[in-house]
Design a protein around this motif. Structure first.
Motif, mmCIF file in Angstrom:
data_model
loop_
_atom_site.group_PDB
_atom_site.id
_atom_site.type_symbol
_atom_site.label_atom_id
_atom_site.label_comp_id
_atom_site.label_asym_id
_atom_site.label_seq_id
_atom_site.Cartn_x
_atom_site.Cartn_y
_atom_site.Cartn_z
ATOM 1 N N MET A 34 0.586 -1.312 -0.314
ATOM 2 C CA MET A 34 -0.458 0.098 -0.018
ATOM 3 C C MET A 34 1.217 1.105 0.100
ATOM 4 S SD MET A 34 -3.546 1.270 0.376
ATOM 5 C CE MET A 34 -3.759 -0.368 0.769
ATOM 6 N N ARG A 35 0.794 2.158 -1.129
ATOM 7 C CA ARG A 35 1.659 3.256 -1.043
ATOM 8 C C ARG A 35 0.770 4.648 -0.522
ATOM 9 N NH1 ARG A 35 5.618 3.379 -5.275
ATOM 10 N NH2 ARG A 35 5.140 1.202 -6.435
ATOM 11 N N GLN A 36 1.654 5.104 -0.005
ATOM 12 C CA GLN A 36 1.043 6.683 0.400
ATOM 13 C C GLN A 36 1.182 7.975 0.202
ATOM 14 O OE1 GLN A 36 2.681 6.527 4.458
ATOM 15 N NE2 GLN A 36 1.135 4.919 5.456
ATOM 16 N N TYR A 37 -0.555 8.757 -0.140
ATOM 17 C CA TYR A 37 0.223 9.973 -1.190
ATOM 18 C C TYR A 37 -0.466 11.382 0.623
ATOM 19 C CZ TYR A 37 -0.723 13.591 -4.223
ATOM 20 O OH TYR A 37 -0.357 15.265 -4.595
ATOM 21 N N HIS A 38 0.487 12.153 0.341
ATOM 22 C CA HIS A 38 0.390 13.298 1.278
ATOM 23 C C HIS A 38 -0.318 14.590 0.983
ATOM 24 C CE1 HIS A 38 2.716 10.922 4.523
ATOM 25 N NE2 HIS A 38 3.596 10.467 3.885
ATOM 26 N N ILE A 39 -0.821 14.920 1.787
ATOM 27 C CA ILE A 39 -1.602 16.049 0.504
ATOM 28 C C ILE A 39 -1.446 17.130 2.099
ATOM 29 C CG2 ILE A 39 -3.623 17.544 -0.251
ATOM 30 C CD1 ILE A 39 -5.019 15.045 -1.440
ATOM 31 N N GLY A 40 -0.166 17.794 2.852
ATOM 32 C CA GLY A 40 -0.034 18.546 3.868
ATOM 33 C C GLY A 40 0.368 17.367 4.543
ATOM 34 N N GLN A 41 -0.981 17.654 5.632
ATOM 35 C CA GLN A 41 -0.847 16.659 6.640
ATOM 36 C C GLN A 41 -1.757 15.326 6.446
ATOM 37 O OE1 GLN A 41 1.519 17.061 9.603
ATOM 38 N NE2 GLN A 41 2.187 18.640 8.541
ATOM 39 N N THR A 42 -1.926 15.067 5.168
ATOM 40 C CA THR A 42 -3.189 14.423 5.255
ATOM 41 C C THR A 42 -2.692 13.300 4.903
ATOM 42 O OG1 THR A 42 -4.873 15.580 4.985
ATOM 43 C CG2 THR A 42 -5.806 13.654 3.778
ATOM 44 N N VAL A 43 -2.704 11.656 4.990
ATOM 45 C CA VAL A 43 -1.798 10.901 4.549
ATOM 46 C C VAL A 43 -3.571 10.171 3.806
ATOM 47 C CG1 VAL A 43 -0.580 8.998 4.902
ATOM 48 C CG2 VAL A 43 -0.254 10.626 5.705
ATOM 49 N N VAL A 44 -2.806 10.092 2.398
ATOM 50 C CA VAL A 44 -4.856 8.659 1.270
ATOM 51 C C VAL A 44 -3.317 7.805 1.039
ATOM 52 C CG1 VAL A 44 -5.798 9.174 -0.335
ATOM 53 C CG2 VAL A 44 -4.701 11.218 0.985
ATOM 54 N N PRO A 45 -3.632 6.195 1.744
ATOM 55 C CA PRO A 45 -3.040 5.177 0.807
ATOM 56 C C PRO A 45 -3.671 4.658 -0.295
ATOM 57 C CG PRO A 45 -5.208 5.121 3.289
ATOM 58 C CD PRO A 45 -4.612 6.339 3.009
ATOM 59 N N TYR A 46 -2.790 4.313 -1.258
ATOM 60 C CA TYR A 46 -3.235 4.244 -2.341
ATOM 61 C C TYR A 46 -2.913 2.935 -3.244
ATOM 62 C CZ TYR A 46 0.435 6.556 -4.678
ATOM 63 O OH TYR A 46 1.906 6.719 -5.195
ATOM 64 N N GLU A 47 -3.283 2.546 -3.583
ATOM 65 C CA GLU A 47 -3.327 1.313 -4.487
ATOM 66 C C GLU A 47 -2.888 1.305 -6.079
ATOM 67 O OE1 GLU A 47 -3.538 -2.961 -1.451
ATOM 68 O OE2 GLU A 47 -5.370 -2.627 -3.295
ATOM 69 N N ILE A 48 -1.989 1.252 -6.956
ATOM 70 C CA ILE A 48 -2.009 1.258 -8.476
ATOM 71 C C ILE A 48 -2.484 -0.630 -8.824
ATOM 72 C CG2 ILE A 48 -1.031 1.540 -10.316
ATOM 73 C CD1 ILE A 48 1.524 3.179 -8.583
ATOM 74 N N GLU A 49 -3.635 -0.296 -9.572
ATOM 75 C CA GLU A 49 -3.503 -1.485 -10.834
ATOM 76 C C GLU A 49 -4.051 -1.182 -11.832
ATOM 77 O OE1 GLU A 49 -8.017 -3.456 -12.407
ATOM 78 O OE2 GLU A 49 -7.473 -2.817 -10.314
ATOM 79 N N TRP A 50 -2.436 -2.147 -12.627
ATOM 80 C CA TRP A 50 -2.232 -1.338 -13.925
ATOM 81 C C TRP A 50 -2.615 -2.903 -14.600
ATOM 82 C CZ3 TRP A 50 1.467 1.823 -13.423
ATOM 83 C CH2 TRP A 50 1.979 2.292 -12.426
ATOM 84 N N SER A 51 -3.464 -1.993 -16.128
ATOM 85 C CA SER A 51 -4.476 -2.851 -16.462
ATOM 86 C C SER A 51 -3.601 -2.526 -17.904
ATOM 87 C CB SER A 51 -5.517 -2.123 -15.975
ATOM 88 O OG SER A 51 -6.181 -2.905 -17.449
ATOM 89 N N PRO A 52 -3.757 -3.341 -19.419
ATOM 90 C CA PRO A 52 -3.013 -3.411 -20.486
ATOM 91 C C PRO A 52 -4.211 -2.410 -21.107
ATOM 92 C CG PRO A 52 -3.763 -5.638 -19.872
ATOM 93 C CD PRO A 52 -3.789 -4.858 -17.874
ATOM 94 N N ASP A 53 -5.247 -2.618 -20.491
ATOM 95 C CA ASP A 53 -6.985 -2.090 -21.049
ATOM 96 C C ASP A 53 -6.926 -0.586 -21.059
ATOM 97 O OD1 ASP A 53 -7.496 -4.635 -22.690
ATOM 98 O OD2 ASP A 53 -8.370 -5.259 -20.322
ATOM 99 N N ARG A 54 -6.102 -0.039 -20.079
ATOM 100 C CA ARG A 54 -6.337 1.075 -19.759
ATOM 101 C C ARG A 54 -5.155 2.559 -20.895
ATOM 102 N NH1 ARG A 54 -9.484 3.233 -15.477
ATOM 103 N NH2 ARG A 54 -9.389 4.678 -16.107
#
Length: 238
Positions: free
Chosen positions: A1-21
């Motif tokens: 699980m990766r994390q993206y920071h917006i100021g003091q807000t931590v947003v966990p995120y996952e990347i789904e890699w797709s050949p159809d996108r």
């Protein structure tokens, strides 16, 4: 699980890699985790650039989910309880009969759940009968909500799948759309918004101004319907 920071807000995120996108898309549900769907040739820098661009959307979505209505209490599927269908609540009547498995029917004014008379029927078995009924109705009714929009967009025949979706009410992928079966619980105008939203992706891959303009030509009050789903979506449970 990766994390993206917006100021003091931590947003966990996952990347789904797709050949159809071909574009990078974001979504967020009640788990408060950000789902990123990206083409296989996208880089982490590409993903980070989209996250930077969509900071305001991420914050609005994050705080909006925290404000959502609480889901209703768990049901036991007893006479007197009510079940949602197309945005209305109908009373449930439970009766026993010589059947092997619970079966749900709807007579237009109330739900009737028939259960085996000589067998202990668990809540889970009753719930499954209810879910099975909803799925059948969703498969029959939800694709029909798309017909007018398909004609207005000048599309050929569109394949529509009805199935459970983990993070959204609808998905567009590879020239077809999927709709969550639980949409059959929502008011028809909300079903129409989700259908129109996904069909608009046949014309626009991302959520650009052009995309929303297309949605607006199909559903002029889409902002109100989108807000209803944001606030009330958590109540659409079985």
């Amino acid at each position: 699980m990766r994390q993206y920071h917006i100021g003091q807000t931590v947003v966990p995120y996952e990347i789904e890699w797709s050949p159809d996108r071909s574009t990078i898309g974001l979504s967020m549900d009640g788990t408060m985790e950000l789902a990123v769907r990206a083409p296989v040739d996208a880089t982490l820098d590409d993903v980070e650039a989209v996250l930077e661009e969509k900071q305001q959307w991420i914050l609005e979505k994050l705080y909006g989910l925290a404000e959502q209505d609480d889901p209703p209490l768990d049901k036991e599927y007893l006479s007197g309880e009510k079940l949602l269908y197309n945005g209305r609540r109908y009373r449930l009547k439970v009766a026993s009969s010589d059947v092997s498995e619970p079966k749900l029917e709807f007579d237009g004014s109330q739900f009737n759940l028939t259960v085996p008379e000589h067998d202990h029927v668990s809540t889970r078995r009753k719930q499954q009968a209810v879910v099975d009924w909803y799925i059948r109705r969703a498969e029959e009714e939800l694709p029909e909500r798309a017909n007018d929009y398909i004609d207005k967009l000048g599309l050929d025949e569109v394949e529509i799948d009805i199935r459970p979706l983990r993070r959204s009410w609808g998905e567009y992928q590879s020239g077809r759309i999927a709709l969550h079966w639980r949409l059959i619980l929502a008011p028809r105008k909300i079903q129409d918004y989700v259908v129109a939203h996904e069909l608009a992706h046949f014309k626009h891959g991302d959520h650009s101004d052009s995309f929303w303009n297309t949605v607006g030509t199909l559903v002029p009050d889409y902002r109100e319907r989108r807000e209803w789903l944001r606030v009330k979506g958590g109540t659409l449970t079985v």
